[in-house]
Design an enzyme around this catalytic site. Structure first.
Site, PDB file in Angstrom:
ATOM      1  N   ASP A 141      35.982 -31.439  -4.393  1.00 15.93           N
ATOM      2  CA  ASP A 141      35.007 -31.191  -3.332  1.00 15.93           C
ATOM      3  C   ASP A 141      35.654 -31.392  -1.960  1.00 15.93           C
ATOM      4  O   ASP A 141      36.250 -32.430  -1.687  1.00 15.93           O
ATOM      5  CB  ASP A 141      33.828 -32.150  -3.512  1.00 15.93           C
ATOM      6  CG  ASP A 141      32.625 -31.781  -2.657  1.00 15.93           C
ATOM      7  OD1 ASP A 141      32.811 -31.251  -1.546  1.00 15.93           O
ATOM      8  OD2 ASP A 141      31.500 -32.040  -3.100  1.00 15.93           O
ATOM      9  N   HIS A 166      30.956 -27.657  -4.104  1.00 15.91           N
ATOM     10  CA  HIS A 166      30.085 -28.644  -3.465  1.00 15.91           C
ATOM     11  C   HIS A 166      28.653 -28.359  -3.867  1.00 15.91           C
ATOM     12  O   HIS A 166      28.163 -27.239  -3.713  1.00 15.91           O
ATOM     13  CB  HIS A 166      30.240 -28.524  -1.946  1.00 15.91           C
ATOM     14  CG  HIS A 166      29.462 -29.527  -1.157  1.00 15.91           C
ATOM     15  ND1 HIS A 166      29.785 -30.860  -1.135  1.00 15.91           N
ATOM     16  CD2 HIS A 166      28.373 -29.379  -0.337  1.00 15.91           C
ATOM     17  CE1 HIS A 166      28.950 -31.510  -0.326  1.00 15.91           C
ATOM     18  NE2 HIS A 166      28.082 -30.626   0.164  1.00 15.91           N
ATOM     19  N   SER A 221      24.906 -33.872  -0.711  1.00 15.49           N
ATOM     20  CA  SER A 221      25.792 -34.028   0.440  1.00 15.49           C
ATOM     21  C   SER A 221      25.333 -35.200   1.318  1.00 15.49           C
ATOM     22  O   SER A 221      25.223 -36.327   0.820  1.00 15.49           O
ATOM     23  CB  SER A 221      25.849 -32.696   1.201  1.00 15.49           C
ATOM     24  OG  SER A 221      26.915 -32.657   2.100  1.00 15.49           O
TER      25      SER A 221
END
Length: 532
Positions: free
Chosen positions: A439, A467, A218
């Site tokens: 995502d 994710h 991320s």
């Protein structure tokens, strides 16, 4: 964890905003500290958590301001699971970890990664997690408010209906920014992704490594990209999982998330409709959407258990955008409330996924500290209001909650800077990017922009929407990860993997993957959007 080594290494290339000739002149006036050996020791006990004897802890000092490397320093907390092979054998060096945020603890990820990787790979790396500046056990640890007061539930509805509603929410955001500025005026100018990347290189030098490998999830992909831009010659392996768009940090990236979370939420509604026989919330997406927003409206008037109002519901259901493995658990709680008036399920998922504590407030403070400082944000609220009103009409699920989460940046005590211009380099090795097409937190189009900025990169695409897809049980994905970490090999072109099978309605009751893996890792990764 509290062993300290005073190391500021390689500072000529680290000094931010100082021309190389000037930095060299400074170096001639005073010798730079030489990289030493980090003093690893036993980790302190944590209440309620079993001690893992294989994990060691340490701290490393880094400059508060890299333009003044001998000025004030701060401490970064590290932990490590040491390789099982010797350095004169098949040892592959250090694998440094970051789970995202910004504001998440890398030390929380170490044990999971070591256990989830194939043993023949993990045993060849020193796996090192670190708490970035301001986070967790690093010193200082950033806190701006009393979480018991600030997050006291139920909070005001994040979707304003009147000017007074909006003013109350705006005052709340301004108060948070003011408190952070009052408490941390000396630290906030130095919270940035660029400085965290420089901290990574100080850690590398302190560990005595010529090069390091890196796994970032991320926001951690953006941190890795900035590190690769600043220090390409120091990268051995670079893995980005769920990649941030480095060209739109951060205001525009949040608007993109609003749209992508709306798509993901509609997938949840469609899945719930397909399982109408179980949940009885509607047989079509239109019907389940009505059931969801009717629940939200009812909670506005009468919070579940006096605690879960619409904002708490928003925070909690945000997790469903990160992984479909929690959908059965959430749909059951939703159904029990709508059909039978039972609040236990909603309270349980709120306490598990949505409730904030001191650790969460620390993560939020650092999230704001980094993102508000990294780049410029609109300072006129009229701009925010117009953008959110327009986006809310198309994406009502999370537009306003996400706006208020980031709204302190409109009042932040330190102005936003200029982001590092991320780019590749001939000095970089092949980079491996993992990304799911659907995502929500890091949309696919943005990940492709990251991919194009690094010509040496290859992408492994999961055709689902979760994710954080590596080390999540997808054999196809993890095969590429293991091969890359083992010998640096990447596919000759971008490749696709089928996603994990969709969840079964009863999965949350049978101890499946959602019970064993995803919620815990979601708590670590939970991430770039950060609405909690």
């Amino acid at each position: 964890m509290k062993r300290v080594v005073g190391v500021v290494a390689g500072m000529v290339v680290l000094v931010a905003g100082v021309a190389s000739a000037d930095a060299a002149a400074v170096a001639r006036k005073r010798p730079f500290p030489v990289a030493g050996t980090v003093d690893w020791g036993a980790c302190p006990a944590v209440a309620g958590k079993a001690v893992n004897a294989n994990i060691e802890c340490a701290t490393v000092r880094v400059p508060l301001d890299y333009r003044q490397p001998w000025g004030q320093s701060i401490k970064l907390a590290l932990n490590r699971i040491k390789a099982k092979v010797s350095r004169d054998g098949n040892h592959l060096g250090t694998l440094l970890l970051n789970p995202g945020g910004p504001g998440a603890s890398g030390r929380d990820l170490t044990e999971y990664v070591a256990a989830a990787m194939p043993a023949k790979v993990s045993e060849r790396y020193d796996i090192v997690g670190f708490d970035p500046r301001g986070v967790g056990a690093s010193q200082p640890s950033l806190h701006c408010v009393d979480p018991d007061v600030y997050y006291k539930a139920p909070r005001p509805d994040a979707v304003p209906r009147t000017p007074d509603d909006e003013r109350a929410l705006l005052d709340r955001a301004g108060e948070y920014a003011t408190r952070c500025g009052n408490y941390w005026s000396w630290l906030l100018p130095h919270l940035s992704t660029e400085n965290s990347a420089r901290d990574m290189d100080t850690i590398r030098a302190a560990l005595g490594e010529e090069k390091i490998s890196y796994l970032g999830y991320s926001y951690g992909t953006y941190l890795g990209a900035v590190y690769a831009t600043l220090f390409p010659q120091r990268v051995k392996r670079m893995i980005m999982d769920s990649a941030v768009d480095p060209t739109s940090v951060w205001y525009r990236s949040n608007l993109a998330q609003d749209a992508s979370f709306e798509r993901r939420h509609r997938q949840l509604l469609a899945w719930t409709a397909r399982h109408h026989s179980t949940y009885k919330l509607g047989a079509t997406t239109k019907q389940t959407s009505f059931a969801y927003y009717a629940m939200r409206e009812r909670l506005r008037e009468r919070p579940a258990g006096g605690i879960v109002g619409p904002s708490e519901l928003d925070d909690t259901f945000t997790i469903t955008g990160y992984s479909n493995r929690v959908w059965p658990e959430f749909a059951q709680a939703w159904s029990s409330y709508v059909r039978h008036g039972k609040v236990d399920g909603l309270l349980a998922i709120y306490n598990k996924h949505g409730k904030n504590d001191t650790k969460d407030e620390n993560g939020y403070a650092v999230y704001l500290g980094v993102q508000c400082r990294d780049a410029k944000w609109p300072r006129q609220w009229d701009k925010w209001r117009a953008d959110m009103a327009s986006m809310h009409r198309k994406a009502p699920f999370l537009t306003w909650p996400n706006a208020w989460y980031n709204a302190p940046c409109a009042f932040w005590a330190v102005p936003g800077g200029k982001p590092v211009e991320v780019h590749g380099s001939p000095k970089l090795p092949p980079i491996l990017i993992f990304q799911s097409r659907g995502d929500a937190a890091t949309p696919f189009q943005g990940a492709m922009r990251m991919r194009r900025l690094f010509p040496s990169a290859r992408m492994v695409i999961d055709k689902g929407g979760n994710h954080g897809i590596s080390l999540a049980g997808n054999v196809c994905v993890d095969r590429y990860l293991a091969a890359y970490l083992r010998d640096g090999s990447v596919p000759s072109r971008d490749v696709e993997c089928d996603p994990l099978p969709p969840p079964h309605p009863a999965e949350h009751m049978t101890g499946g993957e959602s019970a064993q893996r995803r919620p815990d890792l979601l708590g670590i990764l939970g991430g770039l959007l950060g609405t909690r």
